[in-house]
Design an enzyme around this catalytic site. Structure first.
Site, mmCIF file in Angstrom:
data_model
loop_
_atom_site.group_PDB
_atom_site.id
_atom_site.type_symbol
_atom_site.label_atom_id
_atom_site.label_comp_id
_atom_site.label_asym_id
_atom_site.label_seq_id
_atom_site.Cartn_x
_atom_site.Cartn_y
_atom_site.Cartn_z
ATOM 1 N N ASN A 87 6.341 1.973 -2.763
ATOM 2 C CA ASN A 87 7.027 0.712 -2.429
ATOM 3 C C ASN A 87 6.304 -0.089 -1.345
ATOM 4 O O ASN A 87 6.351 -1.319 -1.368
ATOM 5 C CB ASN A 87 8.455 1.041 -1.973
ATOM 6 C CG ASN A 87 9.099 -0.116 -1.253
ATOM 7 O OD1 ASN A 87 9.514 -1.101 -1.875
ATOM 8 N ND2 ASN A 87 9.185 -0.029 0.071
ATOM 9 N N ASP A 138 0.250 5.426 7.917
ATOM 10 C CA ASP A 138 -0.245 4.064 7.733
ATOM 11 C C ASP A 138 -0.846 4.004 6.330
ATOM 12 O O ASP A 138 -1.895 4.608 6.070
ATOM 13 C CB ASP A 138 -1.304 3.727 8.795
ATOM 14 C CG ASP A 138 -1.834 2.309 8.615
ATOM 15 O OD1 ASP A 138 -1.453 1.637 7.626
ATOM 16 O OD2 ASP A 138 -2.645 1.892 9.457
ATOM 17 N N SER A 179 5.908 -6.880 -8.760
ATOM 18 C CA SER A 179 6.551 -8.163 -8.453
ATOM 19 C C SER A 179 6.412 -9.067 -9.670
ATOM 20 O O SER A 179 5.439 -8.956 -10.432
ATOM 21 C CB SER A 179 5.859 -8.832 -7.260
ATOM 22 O OG SER A 179 6.276 -10.187 -7.137
ATOM 23 N N ASP A 223 6.548 5.633 6.599
ATOM 24 C CA ASP A 223 6.464 4.266 7.124
ATOM 25 C C ASP A 223 5.611 4.296 8.401
ATOM 26 O O ASP A 223 5.313 5.353 8.931
ATOM 27 C CB ASP A 223 7.879 3.742 7.431
ATOM 28 C CG ASP A 223 7.995 2.234 7.279
ATOM 29 O OD1 ASP A 223 8.588 1.782 6.280
ATOM 30 O OD2 ASP A 223 7.491 1.504 8.165
ATOM 31 N N TYR A 251 -1.891 -11.668 -3.719
ATOM 32 C CA TYR A 251 -0.660 -10.917 -4.017
ATOM 33 C C TYR A 251 -0.458 -10.802 -5.532
ATOM 34 O O TYR A 251 -0.158 -9.716 -6.038
ATOM 35 C CB TYR A 251 0.517 -11.630 -3.358
ATOM 36 C CG TYR A 251 1.825 -10.883 -3.410
ATOM 37 C CD1 TYR A 251 2.022 -9.712 -2.668
ATOM 38 C CD2 TYR A 251 2.899 -11.349 -4.177
ATOM 39 C CE1 TYR A 251 3.234 -9.037 -2.696
ATOM 40 C CE2 TYR A 251 4.111 -10.677 -4.213
ATOM 41 C CZ TYR A 251 4.281 -9.529 -3.472
ATOM 42 O OH TYR A 251 5.486 -8.853 -3.504
ATOM 43 N N LYS A 281 -0.410 -7.282 -7.549
ATOM 44 C CA LYS A 281 0.777 -6.798 -8.250
ATOM 45 C C LYS A 281 0.524 -6.686 -9.763
ATOM 46 O O LYS A 281 1.089 -5.820 -10.432
ATOM 47 C CB LYS A 281 1.977 -7.698 -7.943
ATOM 48 C CG LYS A 281 2.445 -7.609 -6.477
ATOM 49 C CD LYS A 281 2.845 -6.191 -6.087
ATOM 50 C CE LYS A 281 3.471 -6.138 -4.702
ATOM 51 N NZ LYS A 281 3.887 -4.761 -4.304
ATOM 52 N N THR A 283 14.822 -9.569 2.080
ATOM 53 C CA THR A 283 14.314 -8.532 2.994
ATOM 54 C C THR A 283 13.520 -9.223 4.093
ATOM 55 O O THR A 283 13.170 -10.408 3.965
ATOM 56 C CB THR A 283 13.362 -7.562 2.261
ATOM 57 O OG1 THR A 283 12.138 -8.277 1.976
ATOM 58 C CG2 THR A 283 13.945 -7.024 0.967
HETATM 59 P P1 NAD Z 1 9.992 -5.073 4.047
HETATM 60 O O1 NAD Z 1 9.096 -5.793 4.978
HETATM 61 O O2 NAD Z 1 11.479 -5.211 4.213
HETATM 62 O O3 NAD Z 1 9.669 -3.510 4.080
HETATM 63 C C1 NAD Z 1 8.363 -3.043 3.978
HETATM 64 C C2 NAD Z 1 8.277 -1.696 4.676
HETATM 65 O O4 NAD Z 1 6.927 -1.244 4.528
HETATM 66 C C3 NAD Z 1 8.579 -1.778 6.173
HETATM 67 O O5 NAD Z 1 9.432 -0.725 6.568
HETATM 68 C C4 NAD Z 1 7.195 -1.639 6.808
HETATM 69 O O6 NAD Z 1 7.228 -1.019 8.100
HETATM 70 C C5 NAD Z 1 6.482 -0.777 5.785
HETATM 71 N N1 NAD Z 1 5.034 -0.934 5.885
HETATM 72 C C6 NAD Z 1 4.348 -2.079 6.018
HETATM 73 N N2 NAD Z 1 3.043 -1.820 6.166
HETATM 74 C C7 NAD Z 1 2.907 -0.476 6.124
HETATM 75 C C8 NAD Z 1 1.811 0.413 6.223
HETATM 76 N N3 NAD Z 1 0.562 -0.042 6.441
HETATM 77 N N4 NAD Z 1 2.038 1.742 6.139
HETATM 78 C C9 NAD Z 1 3.309 2.213 5.955
HETATM 79 N N5 NAD Z 1 4.377 1.422 5.853
HETATM 80 C C10 NAD Z 1 4.188 0.097 5.932
HETATM 81 O O7 NAD Z 1 9.526 -5.513 2.592
HETATM 82 P P2 NAD Z 1 10.221 -5.478 1.141
HETATM 83 O O8 NAD Z 1 10.509 -6.873 0.752
HETATM 84 O O9 NAD Z 1 11.273 -4.459 1.072
HETATM 85 O O10 NAD Z 1 8.956 -5.030 0.269
HETATM 86 C C11 NAD Z 1 8.857 -3.792 -0.383
HETATM 87 C C12 NAD Z 1 8.024 -3.960 -1.636
HETATM 88 O O11 NAD Z 1 8.688 -4.886 -2.505
HETATM 89 C C13 NAD Z 1 6.615 -4.532 -1.401
HETATM 90 O O12 NAD Z 1 5.705 -3.833 -2.216
HETATM 91 C C14 NAD Z 1 6.759 -5.982 -1.845
HETATM 92 O O13 NAD Z 1 5.532 -6.509 -2.279
HETATM 93 C C15 NAD Z 1 7.750 -5.822 -2.979
HETATM 94 N N6 NAD Z 1 8.452 -7.051 -3.344
HETATM 95 C C16 NAD Z 1 9.236 -7.712 -2.465
HETATM 96 C C17 NAD Z 1 9.883 -8.885 -2.859
HETATM 97 C C18 NAD Z 1 10.776 -9.662 -1.927
HETATM 98 O O14 NAD Z 1 11.128 -10.813 -2.256
HETATM 99 N N7 NAD Z 1 11.166 -9.109 -0.797
HETATM 100 C C19 NAD Z 1 9.714 -9.371 -4.165
HETATM 101 C C20 NAD Z 1 8.893 -8.660 -5.041
HETATM 102 C C21 NAD Z 1 8.263 -7.509 -4.631
#
Ligand code: NAD
Length: 271
Positions: free
Chosen positions: A88, A61, A139, A37, A152, A156, A186
């Site tokens: 993820n 990153d 997604s 992360d 997005y 995806k 989240t």
């Molecule tokens: P979140 O914001 O809770 O967590 C994302 C994590 O990724 C964070 O810890 C952040 O610090 C890290 N991150 C962000 N940019 C980064 C980078 N450049 N390098 C390293 N780490 C990085 O988000 P989430 O909702 O848990 O999302 C996780 C995955 O799930 C994503 O791919 C998102 O597209 C997908 N998703 C989320 C949802 C939703 O509704 N939350 C729905 C469908 C898909």
């Protein structure tokens, strides 16, 4: 000790939301987990909370594709094996193609698609040796069109079909699957879950009537990563509370409630 005893897993974006829940789940079932992360404080907190020598962090990153390659190479060397890669990390994006510029489009593609490509291409030789597995986080936005999710949705969709391509190319040694979550509670989704009007719009769309908890998505990821899914590859596991089970047609049951609704519906359709 659990389904992941003696397994080494990398979870990108593992410090929050779905990634964090996945780290917790894999760790609870015996895995050695590396949380990759950009948020060092959150990574340190999670490692301290997990409280075993099976939890590790790596500041990466995911926008920096050279760093992504280096991260996977370094971790495989450090642990001497790699069994599970969970791609993820990702960013959300809002806007139609006419609202966003090329720089934003590239940013979304870089983390949501290019980083998945780079981590996977670096990990696959190691996963081939261990008969390991990849789980990508896509997604439902990648399965159908949504308003103002242009970049997005495109990103995806690429993840879902990259999953299938890698599953075909790297079978039988490496299984590759993805999950497609719907609305999940989240930090990434607070712009949606924290907006009453948007949540009202979700009203009839989510059959189970609520957003997913991150742990409910992590359960699907853990299943696909585990020996319980030993005959599953190239699959997109939809975890959306039934949202995409619905074709989008009006709710005939509600609209025609109290009427002899089969007759009414038939007449309405004939009209
Ligand atoms: P979140 O914001 O809770 O967590 C994302 C994590 O990724 C964070 O810890 C952040 O610090 C890290 N991150 C962000 N940019 C980064 C980078 N450049 N390098 C390293 N780490 C990085 O988000 P989430 O909702 O848990 O999302 C996780 C995955 O799930 C994503 O791919 C998102 O597209 C997908 N998703 C989320 C949802 C939703 O509704 N939350 C729905 C469908 C898909």
């Amino acid at each position: 000790m659990g389904r992941f005893a003696d397994k080494v897993a990398i979870v990108t974006g593992g410090a929050s939301g779905i990634g964090e829940a996945t780290v917790r789940r894999l760790h609870s079932e015996g895995a050695t987990v590396v949380i990759c992360d950009i948020r060092g404080d959150a990574v340190d907190r999670l490692i301290a909370e997990l409280g075993t020598d099976r939890a590790h962090g790596h500041l990466t990153d995911m926008m920096d594709l050279g760093a992504v390659e280096q991260m996977v190479t370094d971790l495989a060397a450090r642990f001497g094996q790699l069994d599970i890669l969970v791609n993820n990390a990702g960013m959300g994006s809002f806007g139609r193609v006419t609202d966003i510029d090329l720089a934003h489009w590239r940013e979304v593609m870089t983390i949501d698609v290019d980083a998945v490509f780079m981590a996977s291409r670096t990990a696959i030789p190691h996963l081939t040796r261990s008969s390991g597995t990849i789980v990508n986080v896509a997604s439902i936005a990648g399965m159908l069109g949504d308003h103002s999710f242009a970049a997005y949705s495109a990103a995806k969709a690429a993840v879902i079909n990259l999953t299938r391509s890698m599953a075909v190319d790297h079978a039988p040694r490496v299984r590759v699957n993805c999950v497609s979550p719907g609305l999940t509670a989240t930090p990434l989704a607070v712009g949606l879950t924290g907006n009453a009007e948007i949540m009202a719009g979700y009203g009839e769309c989510i059959m189970l009537g609520r957003a997913a908890a991150p742990a409910e998505v992590a359960a699907g990821i853990a299943f696909l990563a585990s020996c319980d899914a030993s005959y599953i590859t190239g699959h997109n596991l939809v975890i959306d509370g039934g949202m995409t089970a619905h074709s989008g047609q009006p709710n005939f049951t509600r609209i025609l409630a109290g009427k002899s609704h089969l007759d009414e519906a038939e007449t309405a359709i004939r009209r």
